[in-house]
Design an enzyme around this catalytic site. Structure first.
Site, short mmCIF file in Angstrom:
data_model
loop_
_atom_site.label_atom_id
_atom_site.label_comp_id
_atom_site.label_asym_id
_atom_site.label_seq_id
_atom_site.Cartn_x
_atom_site.Cartn_y
_atom_site.Cartn_z
CG ASP A 366 -2.22 0.51 0.80
OD1 ASP A 366 -2.34 1.89 0.90
OD2 ASP A 366 -3.34 -0.09 0.54
CG ASP A 367 0.28 6.01 0.89
OD1 ASP A 367 1.46 6.28 0.21
OD2 ASP A 367 -0.55 6.79 1.41
CG ASP A 478 -6.58 5.37 -2.23
OD1 ASP A 478 -7.80 5.84 -2.21
OD2 ASP A 478 -6.11 5.01 -1.30
CG ASP A 548 -10.18 3.97 4.37
OD1 ASP A 548 -9.89 3.00 3.39
OD2 ASP A 548 -9.71 5.23 4.14
#
Ligand code: GLA
Length: 731
Positions: A366-367, A478, A548
């Site tokens: 992910d990020d 995203d 989320d």
């Protein structure tokens, strides 16, 4: 399915298997009126429903009171500023500043199949699967042609609508409002159902009475949004899950929208859905065409459940294009809630190793893997691998993950730019902003002006270079902030109102281009959780991160609202750790797994740190996923009980199309002292067939399971759940 035109009375009749939609050309001027939308009817000659045989008369008979006609007649595409004071479906501004539009019949075409909508996502079908009617209307004074487009499908009770506006004059015109559909109908006993939410609380069902005047939901945040959803339904007071009339409307678009119902002086309703007119002004030069996005409409006489199942079939068969749409998706483990920004190659590999042992099939990074991004204050736009974290580089990591037998996926937020980034320092004008006004920051970031070709090219290159650099099989795309300060240096002063729509078109163009170059990529869209969970994005990605909030109990209402319209196969759902990172709730690991099963299923936790008892359950859950995923992905969904309504328990069922296999998910949210065991009535079974419960000895006929129900014993504690699996007994 059929579309016919009875020329002698000027009536179009569009039929699906169980619904009909009728349109009439009225009076010598050629007003295009709405006659009927509802359950299938046999007759075509129902022009009396336009009520032109009562006062006021049509203009040719009573031009003195033309306004009375215009303000009551059920219009298919109501214009503006000519006498209809109800909401307009189209508004314009011509070169002289005038705003009147009045559309009259010009011609039509009926054809097999369904044309694409240029630059826009839309439902599709083969020549033999659907038919399309295009009615051309014209405002001769303006030189504006509006084509109303309707499609019907053979296998689903769906009618789609969209329209396009063509400037056939010699001067520019500005479109200031466009509804893709407008439907005038009588108010019988309908309430309005919409999906409302917030970050981590998306798509909760919300009912309201329809009062006089205008009632609407919408977004002008530049995305379909967490807050309101581009869906609405008119639900009869008497409707239940499986009985009663429901009309559903869903917008195949990922940007600003307005969904509105107006109740007028005669108790009629005008239902509309389209691009939100706020900040919208689109120039159409001579010869140009503006195409409005599609609305999908479902009329169900069998309650909300039939509407949901119809939408699920429509989207599974006629909207989602991915090669993954009919496949079991790899069970993924995402490192966001596991590590946030604090990870490196070793950490990811340790997660991957343990995940492989537990039956997980893909690692998603992910990020935080790029630029100088160690928290959410910097780095967006700098799509260069951070080798301080990923020592050995991205390819090394991906190869090592592949060697372990796992696929590899990666996170991007391509549309964004951090003020603290090399990209912003090089191109400050690439951010959407208004000159001399400091733009609003959200999560300390700005939005890139992707309406500019050079910005799109930069994004495209950044993403595709990374995807070419290693064996990356999945992308989470995203989008973590909404649009503000709408200003683009590439648009003239008359064209700033085009920015939001052009932005959405640019997102579509980018994703289309990436998918053309990487046709086997599994794309999952995401927007701060589920702010871009809409049919537009489903055209590009077969799954969308739903929220989320990964808490199993919060997810019950979020997933109920999402599954009201969207197939379970599209709902991104993961098991995470407790106390849950959003709400702090502690739920059993089994319940987290059972709830995530009604979605794409995956994990979002540090598997190397999981307590032994929970870690041991993962192989059981991954096996369960393989066992039930085909059923969940392809089956019919029935909502049996809603925790959002009863505040105690939740229950839903998925049954295979051949009705041979049923999976019931039951969640006892709160235990209730001194209460009876619960009786749950199944739905959609074959009444004459016998079903065996997998865990038990007993065999029941379908009618018994549906009418008498099954008994669920109280379980000790809150947040308990169970899956009940039935298979048909052959012979
Ligand atoms: C959004 C997404 C999360 C995660 C973070 C990363 O909030 O919804 O799943 O990817 O961004 O910054």
């Amino acid at each position: 399915m059929n579309i016919v035109f009875d020329e002698s009375i000027g009536v179009f009749k569009l039929d699906t298997s169980n619904t009909s939609y009728l349109i009439g050309i009225v009076d010598e001027e050629g007003f295009v009126g709405h006659l009927y939308y509802g359950p299938y009817i046999s007759d075509t000659d129902i022009a009396y429903l336009a009520r032109i045989n009562e006062n006021p008369f049509v203009p040719s008979a009573n031009n003195r009171d033309r306004g009375s006609f215009l303000d009551t007649f059920p219009m298919e595409m109501p214009g503006s500023n000519v006498g209809d004071y109800r909401e307009s479906a189209i508004e314009i501004e011509d070169v002289n500043g005038h705003t009147a539009v009045s559309l009259l019949y010009k011609g039509h075409r009926i054809r097999n199949g369904k044309p694409k909508l240029t630059g826009l996502p839309a439902t599709f079908g083969a020549e033999e699967d659907c038919m399309t009617l295009e009615i051309d209307t014209i405002d001769k004074t303006l030189g504006l042609e509006v084509t109303l487009r309707y499609s019907v499908f053979k296998d689903v009770d769906v009618i789609t609508r969209s329209c396009s506006v063509k400037n056939v004059s010699e001067t520019t015109v500005f479109l200031t409002r466009i509804s893709s559909m407008s439907l005038d109908m009588d108010q019988e006993d309908y309430r309005l159902l919409t999906l409302h939410g917030s970050w981590a609380r998306e798509r909760h069902m919300d009912y309201r009475e329809i009062g006089y005047g205008r009632t609407n939901v919408g977004s002008f945040r530049g995305e379909s949004s967490h807050q309101e959803h581009p869906f609405m339904a008119l639900v009869s007071e008497k409707a239940t899950q499986e009985t009663g009339r429901v009309y559903g409307f869903n917008f195949v678009y990922s940007g600003n929208f307005l969904a509105q119902v107006e109740k007028n002086q005669f108790d009629n309703l005008r239902v509309q859905m389209g691009i939100h007119p706020k900040n919208f002004k689109f120039e159409i030069c001579p010869g140009e065409v503006f195409t409005a996005p599609e609305v999908t409409m479902v009329c169900s006489d069998k309650g909300l459940g039939y509407m949901s199942r119809t939408y699920h079939d429509l989207y599974r068969n006629h909207l989602i294009r991915s090669p993954y749409k009919e496949k079991e998706r790899p069970i993924l483990i995402n490192n966001w809630e596991a590590t946030y920004f604090d990870f490196d190659t070793d950490k990811l590999l340790s997660i991957a190793r343990e995940a492989k042992d537990a039956g997980i099939e893909m690692l998603v990074m992910d990020d935080g893997w790029f630029g100088n991004r160690n928290d959410d204050n910097s780095g967006l736009g700098d799509w260069f691998v951070n080798e301080k974290k990923l020592h050995g580089g991205l390819k090394y990591l991906v190869d090592e993950v592949n060697k372990l037998g796992l696929k590899f996926g990666i996170w991007f937020e391509p549309e964004m730019i951090s003020p603290d980034s090399a990209l912003y320092r090089a191109h400050p004008d690439w951010a959407i902003a208004i000159p001399d006004r400091t733009p609003c920051r959200l999560r300390n970031q700005f939005v890139l002006d992707i309406t500019r070709a050079e910005v799109r090219e930069y994004i495209y290159r950044s993403v595709s270079d990374i995807l070419h650099s290693a064996n990356i099989e999945y992308v989470k795309w995203d989008m973590n902030r909404q649009l503000t300060d709408l200003g683009s240096v590439s648009l003239g002063k008359e064209n700033q109102g085009e920015l939001s729509h052009r932005y959405v078109l640019a997102v579509y163009e980018l994703q289309e281009r990436i998918l053309c170059e990487f046709p086997n990529l599994l794309l999952e869209n995401c927007s701060g959780g589920g702010a871009r969970f809409d049919p537009g994005m489903l055209y590009y990605s077969p799954q969308i991160w739903c929220s989320d909030d990964t808490d199993a109990i919060e997810r019950l209402s979020i997933q109920e609202g999402t599954a009201l319209v969207y197939p379970l196969s599209s709902i991104g759902a993961h098991v995470s750790v407790c106390p849950n990172h959003t709400v702090g709730r502690v739920t059993p690991f089994e319940t987290r797994g059972n709830v995530a099963l009604a979605g794409t299923f995956g994990y979002e936790l540090d598997i190397t740190k999981l307590p032994k008892e929970e870690r041991e359950l993962i192989p059981i859950q991954t096996a369960m996923y393989h066992k039930y995923n085909k059923l969940v992905r392809e089956g019919d969904y029935y909502r049996i009980a809603s925790y959002a309504e009863n505040h105690l328990y939740d229950c839903y069922e998925v049954i295979s199309k051949d009705k041979k296999e049923v999976l019931v998910t039951y969640v006892q949210v709160l235990n209730q002292p001194n209460s009876h065991s619960r009786i749950i009535k199944l739905a959609g079974l074959n009444p004459n067939m016998r079903y065996r419960e997998e865990e038990g000895e007993i065999i029941y006929y379908g009618d018994t399971l549906m009418h008498a129900g099954i008994q669920i014993q109280n379980m000790w504690g809150d947040f308990q759940s169970k899956l009940i699996h039935f298979t048909m007994v052959e012979g």
